[in-house]
Design an enzyme around this catalytic site. Structure first.
Site, PDB file in Angstrom:
ATOM      1  CE  LYS A  10      -3.826  -2.327   2.400  1.00  0.00           C
ATOM      2  NZ  LYS A  10      -4.660  -2.346   3.641  1.00  0.00           N
ATOM      3  CE1 TYR A  50      -9.307  -2.959   0.864  1.00  0.00           C
ATOM      4  CE2 TYR A  50      -8.552  -0.970  -0.233  1.00  0.00           C
ATOM      5  CZ  TYR A  50      -8.287  -2.114   0.505  1.00  0.00           C
ATOM      6  OH  TYR A  50      -6.989  -2.401   0.876  1.00  0.00           O
ATOM      7  CG  PHE A  58     -12.794   0.934   8.006  1.00  0.00           C
ATOM      8  CD1 PHE A  58     -12.401   0.434   6.772  1.00  0.00           C
ATOM      9  CD2 PHE A  58     -13.500   0.096   8.857  1.00  0.00           C
ATOM     10  CE1 PHE A  58     -12.707  -0.853   6.378  1.00  0.00           C
ATOM     11  CE2 PHE A  58     -13.817  -1.209   8.471  1.00  0.00           C
ATOM     12  CZ  PHE A  58     -13.425  -1.679   7.227  1.00  0.00           C
ATOM     13  NE  ARG A  86      -6.031 -12.595   4.840  1.00  0.00           N
ATOM     14  CZ  ARG A  86      -6.919 -11.618   4.951  1.00  0.00           C
ATOM     15  NH1 ARG A  86      -6.939 -10.628   4.043  1.00  0.00           N
ATOM     16  NH2 ARG A  86      -7.771 -11.575   5.946  1.00  0.00           N
ATOM     17  CB  THR A  92      -6.989  -6.267   9.916  1.00  0.00           C
ATOM     18  OG1 THR A  92      -7.417  -7.387   9.144  1.00  0.00           O
ATOM     19  CG2 THR A  92      -7.333  -4.976   9.203  1.00  0.00           C
ATOM     20  NE  ARG A 104      -2.045  -5.901   7.098  1.00  0.00           N
ATOM     21  CZ  ARG A 104      -3.192  -6.453   6.686  1.00  0.00           C
ATOM     22  NH1 ARG A 104      -3.744  -7.445   7.372  1.00  0.00           N
ATOM     23  NH2 ARG A 104      -3.774  -6.033   5.578  1.00  0.00           N
ATOM     24  CG  ASN A 114      -3.345  -2.648   7.083  1.00  0.00           C
ATOM     25  OD1 ASN A 114      -3.291  -2.201   5.942  1.00  0.00           O
ATOM     26  ND2 ASN A 114      -4.318  -3.450   7.490  1.00  0.00           N
ATOM     27  CG  HIS A 117      -5.173  -6.312  -0.328  1.00  0.00           C
ATOM     28  ND1 HIS A 117      -6.392  -6.362   0.326  1.00  0.00           N
ATOM     29  CD2 HIS A 117      -5.319  -7.115  -1.419  1.00  0.00           C
ATOM     30  CE1 HIS A 117      -7.224  -7.147  -0.352  1.00  0.00           C
ATOM     31  NE2 HIS A 117      -6.596  -7.611  -1.422  1.00  0.00           N
ATOM     32  CD  GLU A 128      -8.786  -9.079  -3.719  1.00  0.00           C
ATOM     33  OE1 GLU A 128      -9.468  -8.500  -2.861  1.00  0.00           O
ATOM     34  OE2 GLU A 128      -7.676  -9.612  -3.436  1.00  0.00           O
TER      35      GLU A 128
HETATM   36  P1  IDP Z   1      -7.552  -7.103   5.612  1.00  0.00           P
HETATM   37  O1  IDP Z   1      -6.760  -6.104   4.794  1.00  0.00           O
HETATM   38  O2  IDP Z   1      -6.729  -7.668   6.734  1.00  0.00           O
HETATM   39  O3  IDP Z   1      -8.220  -8.158   4.768  1.00  0.00           O
HETATM   40  P2  IDP Z   1     -10.182  -5.876   5.900  1.00  0.00           P
HETATM   41  O4  IDP Z   1     -11.096  -6.093   7.064  1.00  0.00           O
HETATM   42  O5  IDP Z   1     -10.552  -6.514   4.602  1.00  0.00           O
HETATM   43  O6  IDP Z   1      -8.713  -6.288   6.359  1.00  0.00           O
HETATM   44  O7  IDP Z   1     -10.074  -4.301   5.708  1.00  0.00           O
HETATM   45  C1  IDP Z   1      -9.495  -3.762   4.537  1.00  0.00           C
HETATM   46  C2  IDP Z   1      -8.572  -2.632   4.932  1.00  0.00           C
HETATM   47  O8  IDP Z   1      -9.354  -1.569   5.498  1.00  0.00           O
HETATM   48  C3  IDP Z   1      -7.567  -2.970   6.031  1.00  0.00           C
HETATM   49  O9  IDP Z   1      -6.405  -3.633   5.546  1.00  0.00           O
HETATM   50  C4  IDP Z   1      -7.254  -1.597   6.571  1.00  0.00           C
HETATM   51  O10 IDP Z   1      -6.375  -0.878   5.694  1.00  0.00           O
HETATM   52  C5  IDP Z   1      -8.624  -0.948   6.534  1.00  0.00           C
HETATM   53  N1  IDP Z   1      -9.366  -1.146   7.800  1.00  0.00           N
HETATM   54  C6  IDP Z   1     -10.027  -2.252   8.208  1.00  0.00           C
HETATM   55  N2  IDP Z   1     -10.593  -2.084   9.412  1.00  0.00           N
HETATM   56  C7  IDP Z   1     -10.304  -0.827   9.784  1.00  0.00           C
HETATM   57  C8  IDP Z   1     -10.589  -0.042  10.956  1.00  0.00           C
HETATM   58  O11 IDP Z   1     -11.240  -0.496  11.895  1.00  0.00           O
HETATM   59  N3  IDP Z   1     -10.077   1.230  10.982  1.00  0.00           N
HETATM   60  C9  IDP Z   1      -9.355   1.761   9.949  1.00  0.00           C
HETATM   61  N4  IDP Z   1      -9.059   1.063   8.843  1.00  0.00           N
HETATM   62  C10 IDP Z   1      -9.524  -0.222   8.748  1.00  0.00           C
HETATM   63 MG    MG Z   2      -9.754  -7.976   3.383  1.00  0.00          MG
END
Ligand code: IDP
Ligand code: MG
Length: 139
Positions: A10, A50, A58, A86, A92, A104, A114, A117, A128
Site C-alpha cells: 500500500k 473495497y 473506515f 495472509r 489487520t 504488519r 497497515n 493487502h 482480484e
Molecule cells: P484485511 O486487509 O486484513 O483483509 P479488511 O477487514 O478486509 O482487512 O479491511 C481492509 C482494509 O481496510 C484494512 O487492511 C485496513 O487498511 C482498513 N481497515 C479495516 N478495518 C479498519 C478499521 O477499523 N479502521 C481503519 N481502517 C480499517
Molecule cells: Mg480484506
C-alpha cells in the site's frame, strides 16, 4: 495445492521505502512473484476493490489512503499462496492483533495504514487478479 493470490504493497509502505523488504519476506517464504506493477489507482478503482467495505466508518479514509500515491500490486504463486501471504502479512490491526514477526506487526502502528493487502480466499484471489491484471492467465 499450487495457487495464486493477489497482493498490494500500500502507499504507506511505498512512501516509507519498504517495497524491497516486503518482497524479500514474501520470496523468503517461498512465494513466487508472477506479476508485478507500480500504479496509482483512481477513486473508482479503489471503490471497486473495497466494495465489500462500503458504508463502514473506515471506508472513506481508506479510499483516500489507497489513492494518495503509488502502490505496488502483483500476484504471488505457491503452494497455499493465499494463506501463506495472509500469514506473513499478519492480522489487520497491527498493534492489537498482528504478531511481531509479521509485516504488519513489525512495521505498522495504525489499522488503516497497515502496509499490505492480500486476498482473503481463493475465490477472492481470482476476482482480484482478474480485476487488477485482466490479461493474467488464471490458474
Ligand atoms: P484485511 O486487509 O486484513 O483483509 P479488511 O477487514 O478486509 O482487512 O479491511 C481492509 C482494509 O481496510 C484494512 O487492511 C485496513 O487498511 C482498513 N481497515 C479495516 N478495518 C479498519 C478499521 O477499523 N479502521 C481503519 N481502517 C480499517
Ligand atoms: Mg480484506
Amino acid at each position: 495445492m499450487t495457487e495464486q493470490t493477489f497482493f498490494m504493497i500500500k502507499p504507506d509502505a511505498v512512501e516509507r521505502g519498504l517495497v524491497g523488504e516486503i518482497l524479500r519476506r514474501a520470496e523468503n517464504k517461498g512465494l513466487q512473484i508472477v506479476a508485478l506493477d507500480m500504479r496509482t489507482i483512481t477513486r473508482e478503482f479503489a471503490e471497486a476493490h473495497y466494495a465489500e467495505h462500503q458504508g463502514k466508518d473506515f471506508y472513506e479514509p481508506l479510499i483516500e489512503f489507497v489513492t494518495r500515491g503509488p502502490l505496488v500490486c502483483g500476484v504471488f504463486e505457491s503452494v497455499n499462496a493465499v494463506a501463506a501471504w495472509r500469514q506473513i502479512c499478519g492480522e489487520t490491526d497491527p498493534v492489537h492483533s498482528a504478531q511481531p514477526g509479521s509485516i504488519r506487526g513489525d512495521y505498522c502502528l495504525i489499522t488503516r495504514e497497515n502496509a499490505v493487502h492480500g486476498s482473503d480466499c481463493a475465490e477472492t484471489a481470482r476476482a482480484e487478479i482478474s480485476n487488477w491484471f485482466p490479461d493474467f492467465p488464471l490458474k
